[in-house]
Design a protein around this motif. Structure first.
Motif, PDB file in Angstrom:
ATOM      1  N   VAL A 289       0.731  -1.101   0.012  1.00 53.96           N
ATOM      2  CA  VAL A 289      -0.023   0.004  -0.140  1.00 53.96           C
ATOM      3  C   VAL A 289       1.007   1.313  -0.021  1.00 53.96           C
ATOM      4  O   VAL A 289       0.627   2.152  -0.789  1.00 53.96           O
ATOM      5  N   ALA A 290       1.861   1.244   0.873  1.00 52.61           N
ATOM      6  CA  ALA A 290       2.861   2.356   0.668  1.00 52.61           C
ATOM      7  C   ALA A 290       3.535   2.591  -0.497  1.00 52.61           C
ATOM      8  O   ALA A 290       3.670   3.782  -0.831  1.00 52.61           O
ATOM      9  N   ALA A 291       3.959   1.464  -1.100  1.00 51.84           N
ATOM     10  CA  ALA A 291       4.602   1.689  -2.572  1.00 51.84           C
ATOM     11  C   ALA A 291       3.488   2.307  -3.620  1.00 51.84           C
ATOM     12  O   ALA A 291       3.969   3.048  -4.266  1.00 51.84           O
ATOM     13  N   GLU A 292       2.286   1.755  -3.411  1.00 54.60           N
ATOM     14  CA  GLU A 292       1.419   2.404  -4.269  1.00 54.60           C
ATOM     15  C   GLU A 292       1.150   3.706  -4.141  1.00 54.60           C
ATOM     16  O   GLU A 292       1.087   4.538  -5.143  1.00 54.60           O
ATOM     17  N   ILE A 293       1.107   4.148  -2.772  1.00 59.01           N
ATOM     18  CA  ILE A 293       0.801   5.735  -2.667  1.00 59.01           C
ATOM     19  C   ILE A 293       2.136   6.502  -2.890  1.00 59.01           C
ATOM     20  O   ILE A 293       2.075   7.518  -3.302  1.00 59.01           O
ATOM     21  N   LEU A 294       3.286   5.923  -2.881  1.00 65.51           N
ATOM     22  CA  LEU A 294       4.614   6.756  -3.200  1.00 65.51           C
ATOM     23  C   LEU A 294       4.388   6.851  -4.737  1.00 65.51           C
ATOM     24  O   LEU A 294       4.912   7.883  -5.112  1.00 65.51           O
ATOM     25  N   ILE A 295       4.025   5.932  -5.686  1.00 61.57           N
ATOM     26  CA  ILE A 295       3.792   6.204  -6.881  1.00 61.57           C
ATOM     27  C   ILE A 295       3.115   7.276  -7.329  1.00 61.57           C
ATOM     28  O   ILE A 295       3.302   8.015  -8.162  1.00 61.57           O
ATOM     29  N   LYS A 296       1.978   7.450  -6.595  1.00 60.67           N
ATOM     30  CA  LYS A 296       1.080   8.606  -6.859  1.00 60.67           C
ATOM     31  C   LYS A 296       1.498   9.770  -6.252  1.00 60.67           C
ATOM     32  O   LYS A 296       1.376  10.846  -7.004  1.00 60.67           O
ATOM     33  N   GLU A 297       2.314   9.626  -5.353  1.00 57.27           N
ATOM     34  CA  GLU A 297       2.651  11.067  -4.674  1.00 57.27           C
ATOM     35  C   GLU A 297       3.986  11.430  -4.837  1.00 57.27           C
ATOM     36  O   GLU A 297       4.830  12.101  -4.341  1.00 57.27           O
ATOM     37  N   LEU A 298       4.732  10.763  -6.082  1.00 59.01           N
ATOM     38  CA  LEU A 298       6.086  10.705  -6.445  1.00 59.01           C
ATOM     39  C   LEU A 298       6.908  12.166  -6.461  1.00 59.01           C
ATOM     40  O   LEU A 298       7.966  12.523  -6.223  1.00 59.01           O
ATOM     41  N   ASN A 299       6.016  12.986  -7.093  1.00 58.12           N
ATOM     42  CA  ASN A 299       6.631  14.334  -7.458  1.00 58.12           C
ATOM     43  C   ASN A 299       6.212  15.385  -6.175  1.00 58.12           C
ATOM     44  O   ASN A 299       6.471  16.436  -6.409  1.00 58.12           O
ATOM     45  N   ASN A 300       5.491  14.796  -5.042  1.00 53.11           N
ATOM     46  CA  ASN A 300       5.338  15.733  -3.840  1.00 53.11           C
ATOM     47  C   ASN A 300       5.907  15.468  -2.466  1.00 53.11           C
ATOM     48  O   ASN A 300       5.714  16.170  -1.601  1.00 53.11           O
TER      49      ASN A 300
END
Length: 337
Positions: A289-300
Motif C-alpha cells: 500500500v505504501a509503495a502504491e501511494i509513493l507512486i501516486k505522490e512521487l512528485n510531492n
C-alpha cells in the motif's frame, strides 16, 4: 468438532430441562437460564447452524411432551419464549420479538434479533425494527460490539434489510463504550474479514480518530493495510452494491459492476511520516500500500521519494519490489513503461 459436540450436548440438555419445567405437572418454575448459560459461549461465526440446531432441539423436546388429548378444548400450544426467535413459524418469531422489553441475555439472542431484520416475513422484519434501538441501547456493550461486527461481515448478502436499519446499526457505534469495544475487537482479532468490517464502519466517522492506532497495532496484516490506505488516501471506501453494465448491447452482453462509495476522513494525518510507518510495517500488504501511494505522490515528496523508492526496490516481497523499481524508473525519467 469436539467443542461443537460439547456445545450441542449442553444445549440439547438445557432445552430439555427448560421444556420439562414448563409441564403443568412440574413443580419447578419455567426458567430459561439453563439455555442462556449453555448458549453464552457459542461462536457467532456459525450462527445459521446454531439457529437450526436450537430450532430442531426445541421442536423435538416439545413434541416429546405428554399432552392430554381428551382435553381438546385446552390450548396445548407452547407459550412464546426467546427460543421462538428460531421458529419456522413467522407468527411465533414476530411474537417472540414483541415480547422483548429491553436487553437480551447474551450475544446469541441479540444476533438472532438483528438477523430478523433480514427475515423473509415482512411483519417479522417490522417487529425487529421496532425493538432494535431499545435492545441495542440496553444490551451489554461487548455483546453489541460482537454482534455488529458479525453483522457487518455478512450484510452485503442480506437483500431484505432496509437501508434505514443498516444505518441504525451503524449509528449505534456513536455510543463511546460500544465503539471502544469495536476498536479493541478489530485490533486484537487475528481472523475474519476485519478489513471489510472496517470499511463498512467507515460509512460514519466514529473510528476516524482511531485509524492510526489500528494501523500501528492491529494483529491482522490486511486490517493494518486497510487502515494505512485510508490514512494515506485521506478517505475511506466501502462496497455499495452492484449494477448491470452493458458491454455490447448488440449481442445482449454485459456484466455486474461493483459499486464503491467513499467518504473523506474527518481527520488528516501528515503524509510523509505515515508513509514511512507503512513502509516499515512487518507485513508486505501494508508495505505494498505504501509503495502504491509513493507512486501516486512521487512528485510531492522531494528527496524522500528516492529514499523510499530505493527501499521498496530492495524489498523481500516481489510485489513491493516491483513497485519500488517502477518508482525508480519514473524518477529517472524513463518513459518506456
Amino acid at each position: 468438532m469436539v467443542e461443537q459436540n460439547k456445545f450441542e450436548y449442553q444445549i440439547s440438555a438445557a432445552i430439555s430441562e427448560f421444556v420439562a419445567s414448563k409441564k403443568p405437572t412440574s413443580k419447578i418454575v419455567a426458567d430459561l437460564s439453563p439455555v442462556i448459560e449453555a448458549t453464552s459461549e457459542l461462536p457467532l461465526s456459525n450462527l445459521e447452524y446454531w439457529e437450526t440446531f436450537i430450532r430442531d432441539q426445541y421442536d423435538q423436546a416439545l413434541s416429546s411432551e405428554s399432552t392430554n388429548k381428551w382435553k381438546f378444548w385446552e390450548d396445548n400450544s407452547p407459550r412464546i419464549t426467546l427460543l421462538d426467535l428460531c421458529s419456522w413459524d413467522g407468527y411465533r418469531r414476530e411474537k417472540a420479538l414483541r415480547t422483548i422489553n429491553d436487553k437480551l441475555p447474551n450475544r446469541l439472542f441479540l444476533a438472532l434479533v438483528v438477523r430478523r431484520l433480514n427475515d423473509w416475513v415482512p411483519q417479522v422484519r417490522k417487529a425487529a425494527q421496532d425493538i432494535l434501538a431499545n435492545v441495542l441501547i440496553n444490551s451489554e456493550p461487548p455483546y453489541v460490539a460482537d454482534v455488529i461486527c458479525f453483522t457487518l461481515s455478512h450484510w452485503s448478502s442480506w437483500k431484505r434489510i432496509a437501508p434505514l436499519n443498516r444505518m441504525a446499526l451503524l449509528n449505534t457505534l456513536s455510543n463511546k463504550e460500544i465503539a471502544k469495544h469495536i476498536k479493541l475487537k478489530l485490533i486484537h482479532s487475528s481472523a475474519g474479514p476485519l478489513a471489510s468490517i472496517l470499511s463498512e464502519i467507515g460509512q460514519i466517522d466514529v473510528l476516524d480518530n482511531s485509524l492510526e492506532e489500528i494501523a500501528a497495532n492491529a494483529v491482522q496484516p490486511a486490517l493494518r493495510a486497510k487502515a494505512y490506505r485510508s490514512l494515506l488516501e485521506g478517505k475511506v471506501s466501502w462496497f455499495a452494491g452492484r449494477e448491470w453494465e452493458w458491454t455490447d448491447k448488440r449481442y445482449n452482453e454485459g456484466r455486474m459492476k461493483t459499486l464503491v462509495a467513499e467518504r473523506p476522513l474527518a481527520t488528516k494525518v501528515p503524509l510523509l511520516p505515515t508513509l514511512h510507518l507503512a513502509a516499515n510495517d512487518r507485513s508486505s500488504q501494508a508495505r505494498r500500500v505504501a509503495a502504491e501511494i509513493l507512486i501516486k505522490e512521487l512528485n510531492n515528496l522531494g528527496s524522500e521519494s528516492l529514499v523510499l523508492a530505493e527501499k521498496f526496490a530492495q524489498d523481500s516481497s516481489s510485489a513491493v519490489a516491483e513497485r519500488g523499481k517502477f518508482a525508480l524508473k519514473k524518477l529517472a525519467g524513463d518513459t518506456t513503461f
